[in-house]
Scaffold this motif. Structure first.
Motif, short mmCIF file in Angstrom:
data_model
loop_
_atom_site.label_atom_id
_atom_site.label_comp_id
_atom_site.label_asym_id
_atom_site.label_seq_id
_atom_site.Cartn_x
_atom_site.Cartn_y
_atom_site.Cartn_z
N ILE A 34 -13.68 119.82 -4.36
CA ILE A 34 -12.80 120.44 -5.26
C ILE A 34 -11.26 119.99 -4.70
O ILE A 34 -11.00 120.01 -3.82
CB ILE A 34 -12.64 121.98 -4.77
N SER A 35 -10.81 119.29 -5.78
CA SER A 35 -9.36 118.58 -5.48
C SER A 35 -8.20 119.52 -6.03
O SER A 35 -8.17 119.98 -6.96
CB SER A 35 -9.21 117.18 -6.09
N LYS A 50 -4.73 110.20 -10.24
CA LYS A 50 -4.40 110.20 -11.80
C LYS A 50 -4.35 111.73 -12.24
O LYS A 50 -3.33 112.08 -12.96
CB LYS A 50 -5.25 109.48 -12.58
N GLN A 51 -5.39 112.44 -11.94
CA GLN A 51 -5.48 113.89 -12.57
C GLN A 51 -4.48 114.76 -12.11
O GLN A 51 -3.81 115.70 -12.70
CB GLN A 51 -6.78 114.49 -12.11
N ALA A 87 -2.82 117.40 -17.23
CA ALA A 87 -4.28 117.89 -17.87
C ALA A 87 -4.85 118.74 -17.18
O ALA A 87 -4.56 119.23 -16.16
CB ALA A 87 -5.00 116.21 -17.62
N PRO A 88 -5.92 119.20 -18.05
CA PRO A 88 -6.79 120.37 -17.64
C PRO A 88 -7.25 119.93 -16.37
O PRO A 88 -7.88 118.63 -16.29
CB PRO A 88 -7.45 120.52 -18.66
N THR A 89 -8.24 120.71 -15.60
CA THR A 89 -9.02 120.31 -14.43
C THR A 89 -10.18 119.59 -15.00
O THR A 89 -10.82 119.77 -15.95
CB THR A 89 -9.64 121.65 -14.29
N TRP A 90 -10.39 118.47 -14.39
CA TRP A 90 -11.49 117.49 -14.71
C TRP A 90 -12.75 117.93 -14.43
O TRP A 90 -12.77 118.26 -12.98
CB TRP A 90 -11.00 115.89 -14.30
#
Length: 159
Positions: free
Chosen positions: A102-103, A143-144, A149-152
């Motif tokens: 979980i990042s 990058k995320q 951006a939404p959770t990848w």
């Protein structure tokens, strides 16, 4: 990397069997937009900061704790940016683990970046356009975290 005591206790019963474990990663940004990285003592490679939650510890709290323990930087977790189950790994001693990472995007709030334990050889702040060599998974997490951006998460079609 030192093995947490609760995992050593489990290993005493299950030996080298595959353990599926939670993991947390922290992508920490300072006010200048730089990202905090550590050069790992076990591999010598630069990476985002990561660790294993203690039993009962919330994932965001674990990410914040790991950052401070490894770098002396205080931070707050702002949001989840990625969730991914990683491929199983076998350590030199034969232990097998598979982590679900979980990042978290985190914001530095205090402290000074320094090697704060024996898990890192170096720590430092890096501009996004001047990162040291990093693996693809580290780059994906950065990058995320650097966008809104939404959770990848990986879908069945991406495998």
């Amino acid at each position: 990397m030192p093995t947490p005591e609760f995992i050593r206790t489990i290993r005493a019963s299950v030996g080298h069997q595959l353990l599926v474990l939670p993991g947390v990663s922290a992508i920490v940004f300072d006010d200048a937009g730089r990202v905090l990285l550590g050069r790992r003592a076990d591999t010598g490679k630069w990476a985002v900061l990561a660790g294993i939650p203690e039993p009962g510890e919330q994932p965001a709290e674990a990410a914040v704790r790991e950052v401070y323990e490894e770098t002396g930087v205080e931070c707050v977790a702002e949001r989840v940016v990625l969730v991914k189950t990683l491929k199983p790994v076998t350590y030199p001693n034969g232990d097998q683990c598979q982590f679900t990472d979980i990042s978290f995007r985190c914001r530095a709030t205090g402290g000074h970046a320094r090697v704060n334990d024996d898990e890192s050889l170096e720590v430092g702040w890096f501009e996004l356009d001047a990162l040291p060599p990093l693996g693809n998974f580290c780059l994906l997490r950065i990058k995320q975290a650097s966008t809104d951006a939404p959770t990848w998460f990986e879908t069945m079609t991406e495998r």
